[in-house]
Design an enzyme around this catalytic site. Structure first.
Site, mmCIF file in Angstrom:
data_model
loop_
_atom_site.group_PDB
_atom_site.id
_atom_site.type_symbol
_atom_site.label_atom_id
_atom_site.label_comp_id
_atom_site.label_asym_id
_atom_site.label_seq_id
_atom_site.Cartn_x
_atom_site.Cartn_y
_atom_site.Cartn_z
ATOM 1 N N ASN A 154 69.244 60.603 7.817
ATOM 2 C CA ASN A 154 70.621 59.777 6.246
ATOM 3 C C ASN A 154 72.169 60.363 6.665
ATOM 4 O O ASN A 154 72.304 61.269 5.414
ATOM 5 C CB ASN A 154 69.767 59.970 5.552
ATOM 6 C CG ASN A 154 70.243 58.794 4.185
ATOM 7 O OD1 ASN A 154 71.621 58.920 3.738
ATOM 8 N ND2 ASN A 154 69.316 58.970 2.991
ATOM 9 N N ARG A 185 69.495 55.284 9.026
ATOM 10 C CA ARG A 185 69.778 54.939 7.582
ATOM 11 C C ARG A 185 71.183 54.521 7.505
ATOM 12 O O ARG A 185 72.028 54.825 7.707
ATOM 13 C CB ARG A 185 69.352 55.346 6.244
ATOM 14 C CG ARG A 185 69.450 54.329 5.170
ATOM 15 C CD ARG A 185 69.913 55.576 3.726
ATOM 16 N NE ARG A 185 69.818 54.875 2.882
ATOM 17 C CZ ARG A 185 70.492 54.298 1.530
ATOM 18 N NH1 ARG A 185 71.107 56.452 1.555
ATOM 19 N NH2 ARG A 185 70.708 53.977 0.698
ATOM 20 N N HIS A 189 68.698 49.430 -1.227
ATOM 21 C CA HIS A 189 67.516 50.300 -1.387
ATOM 22 C C HIS A 189 66.438 49.402 -0.851
ATOM 23 O O HIS A 189 65.322 49.241 -1.095
ATOM 24 C CB HIS A 189 67.431 50.360 -2.816
ATOM 25 C CG HIS A 189 67.973 51.012 -3.634
ATOM 26 N ND1 HIS A 189 68.336 50.785 -5.413
ATOM 27 C CD2 HIS A 189 68.918 52.536 -3.357
ATOM 28 C CE1 HIS A 189 69.372 52.252 -5.222
ATOM 29 N NE2 HIS A 189 69.478 52.708 -4.077
ATOM 30 N N ARG A 206 76.843 54.794 -12.645
ATOM 31 C CA ARG A 206 77.397 53.597 -12.339
ATOM 32 C C ARG A 206 77.269 52.805 -13.691
ATOM 33 O O ARG A 206 76.407 52.617 -14.071
ATOM 34 C CB ARG A 206 76.970 52.409 -11.018
ATOM 35 C CG ARG A 206 77.360 53.425 -10.095
ATOM 36 C CD ARG A 206 76.514 52.856 -8.395
ATOM 37 N NE ARG A 206 76.172 53.614 -7.708
ATOM 38 C CZ ARG A 206 75.035 53.502 -7.270
ATOM 39 N NH1 ARG A 206 74.437 52.612 -6.643
ATOM 40 N NH2 ARG A 206 74.973 54.869 -5.929
ATOM 41 N N ASP A 264 71.238 63.234 -16.059
ATOM 42 C CA ASP A 264 69.810 63.564 -15.350
ATOM 43 C C ASP A 264 68.778 63.137 -17.120
ATOM 44 O O ASP A 264 69.156 63.710 -17.643
ATOM 45 C CB ASP A 264 70.361 64.754 -15.470
ATOM 46 C CG ASP A 264 68.355 65.450 -14.986
ATOM 47 O OD1 ASP A 264 68.071 64.543 -15.306
ATOM 48 O OD2 ASP A 264 68.418 66.322 -13.909
ATOM 49 N N GLY A 318 61.897 56.772 -12.257
ATOM 50 C CA GLY A 318 60.419 55.818 -12.836
ATOM 51 C C GLY A 318 59.316 56.540 -11.721
ATOM 52 O O GLY A 318 57.797 56.054 -12.319
ATOM 53 N N GLU A 319 59.059 57.806 -11.309
ATOM 54 C CA GLU A 319 58.143 58.443 -10.946
ATOM 55 C C GLU A 319 57.908 59.035 -11.675
ATOM 56 O O GLU A 319 56.597 59.557 -12.224
ATOM 57 C CB GLU A 319 58.230 58.613 -9.584
ATOM 58 C CG GLU A 319 58.614 57.847 -8.274
ATOM 59 C CD GLU A 319 59.006 58.865 -7.124
ATOM 60 O OE1 GLU A 319 58.765 59.940 -6.696
ATOM 61 O OE2 GLU A 319 58.624 58.245 -6.224
ATOM 62 N N GLU A 368 61.452 56.780 2.031
ATOM 63 C CA GLU A 368 62.389 55.070 2.084
ATOM 64 C C GLU A 368 62.597 56.500 4.263
ATOM 65 O O GLU A 368 62.499 55.162 5.074
ATOM 66 C CB GLU A 368 63.254 56.183 1.795
ATOM 67 C CG GLU A 368 63.759 55.055 0.659
ATOM 68 C CD GLU A 368 65.284 55.664 -0.002
ATOM 69 O OE1 GLU A 368 65.322 56.062 -0.650
ATOM 70 O OE2 GLU A 368 66.217 54.366 0.154
#
Ligand code: AMP
Length: 428
Positions: A21, A106, A195, A256, A297, A347-348, A399
């Protein structure tokens, strides 16, 4: 891995995949053994080209996973990959090994042309270069990574796995912006989405968690990392996603803005006197959570909220409000939703984000169980109570594994263990 022929000679089976990546100033890599899809080693080279370059390498094949560090200038991507190759060789995992089957890359933007993982030929590389104008920040670094890897192992198949590919199934009415068609087509302006590797992997894993086939379920995936995107996946196919021509559209992200009235940009130019480049930096690097409260963060933001910081609280509320809007919109797009799935760094790991995003959505069948939501685990899991009409789940994304699977399925000697989806239906 070796097998023995009838004549008794050893045959080396090439069942390792190196996943690369390549970013503008970093290279992340993982070497996987496709016999059991385990990691043999992982590593990262960052700040390439600076005096403070750093390589972190962790061999995982043996017992102790002890990270080794190299510091000091690593001049370019070629030097970065060479340094990574040396570290791998020191662990007996050299890239000159006949066990290496392929290198999977990637690649962020595949445009409309690349709807599947693709073996890289000269023609394919030229096409990826042609997409640089629509992905100026990402594709050049990916191309450098590919060229560097080709120079290192010219004999080996190299496979491109595209971030945009999973989203190419979006219907035209979801992919088109409502602007002049000729102008849009002349400049390839449409919604591509990103993504995709993660959305493909996570939506499939979510179906598995529900004990159903991907074709039987409709899923909303919320990939909330430093970059963030949502997707609506109907029967295994992406029908809508929040990122657009670039990864700027959609959710509030670490740095962003996500969705914004495009007239804000004219205003900044005409009234604030900012240049196009300055606006680009403002919206991509100085907006989102960092623009709203100075931190991107989520851990730090939650800590500040606990101390009564109002700016952090407002940033959190704006972040969550946008998420709710997308959950509602995608519920309408899908008609029937079987699961809402959280993944990636926020999310995790952030129970408060998950709780706040789902709060008040009982009418949509969405409820979070506080006890289940509080559990920390690296495994896919449900966080909704049994009685809930729609499942809410946390599914860690992977990923690199997805890229390795897709790469190996294309070039490997046999189907990789655990491969569930035929190449061509896939991803990111
Ligand atoms: P990613 O881009 O997927 O690596 O996600 C990175 C982001 O995940 C960080 O910027 C944090 O906001 C968030 N994150 C990582 N770990 C945690 C955690 N334990 N709790 C809350 N947020 C986290």
């Amino acid at each position: 891995m070796t097998t023995t022929t009838k004549e008794g000679s050893a045959v080396v089976q090439a069942r390792r995949v190196l996943v690369l990546n390549s970013g503008s100033s970093s290279v992340k890599y993982q070497l996987l053994d496709m016999n059991d899809r385990s990691r043999l080693a992982i590593g990262l080279v960052e700040r390439i080209g600076e005096e403070t370059s750093r390589l972190l390498h962790t061999p995982l094949a043996g017992g102790d996973a002890e990270t080794r560090e190299r510091t000091g200038r690593i001049a370019d991507h070629a030097a970065a990959l060479k340094a990574a190759a040396e570290e791998l060789a020191a662990d007996g995992l050299g890239l000159d090994s006949p066990e290496l089957a392929a290198i999977g890359h990637r690649v962020v933007h595949g445009g409309l042309r690349f709807t599947e993982p693709t073996v890289i030929t000269d023609e394919v590389l030229t096409e990826i270069e042609r997409l640089v104008p629509v992905a100026p920040l990402h594709n050049p670094a990916n191309i450098t990574g590919i060229r560097t890897a080709q120079a290192l192992r010219p004999d080996l198949p190299q496979v491109a796995v595209f971030d945009t590919a999973f989203h190419t199934t979006m219907p035209e009415y979801a992919a088109r912006y409502a602007i002049d068609v000729e102008t849009a087509d002349a400049h390839r302006i449409r919604r591509y989405g990103f993504h995709g590797t993660s959305h493909a992997y996570v939506s499939r894993k979510a179906a598995e968690l529900l004990g159903r086939a991907p074709e039987e379920v409709n899923v909303i995936v919320l990939h909330l990392g430093n970059g963030a995107s949502a997707s609506a996946v109907a029967a295994g196919r992406c029908v809508e996603t929040s990122m657009g021509l670039t990864p700027l559209e959609g959710l509030v992200m670490g740095t962003r803005s996500g969705d914004i009235d495009p007239a804000v940009t004219f205003h900044l130019k005409r009234v604030a006197g900012m240049s196009t480049d300055e606006i680009d930096v403002l919206l991509n690097k100085k907006s989102g959570l960092v623009g709203l409260c100075g931190d991107n963060d989520m851990r730090e933001i939650r800590r500040r909220i606990d101390e009564g910081d109002e700016r952090a609280a407002l940033a959190f509320d704006i972040y969550v409000h946008r998420l709710k809007k997308y959950i509602g919109a995608y519920s309408a797009v899908l008609g029937r939703v079987d699961a809402v799935v959280f993944t990636a760094g926020v999310g995790e790991n952030s129970a408060p984000v998950r709780e706040a995003a789902i709060a008040g959505l009982e009418e949509l069948g969405l409820v979070v169980d506080a006890g289940l939501n509080a559990v920390r685990s690296g495994e896919p899991r449900l966080i909704s109570p049994n009685y809930a009409r729609v499942a809410v789940a946390v599914v860690p994304t992977d990923e690199e594994l997805e890229i390795a699977d897709q790469t190996f399925a294309l070039v490997g000697q046999a189907e990789p263990a655990g491969q569930q989806v035929p190449v061509g239906q896939v991803d990111n």
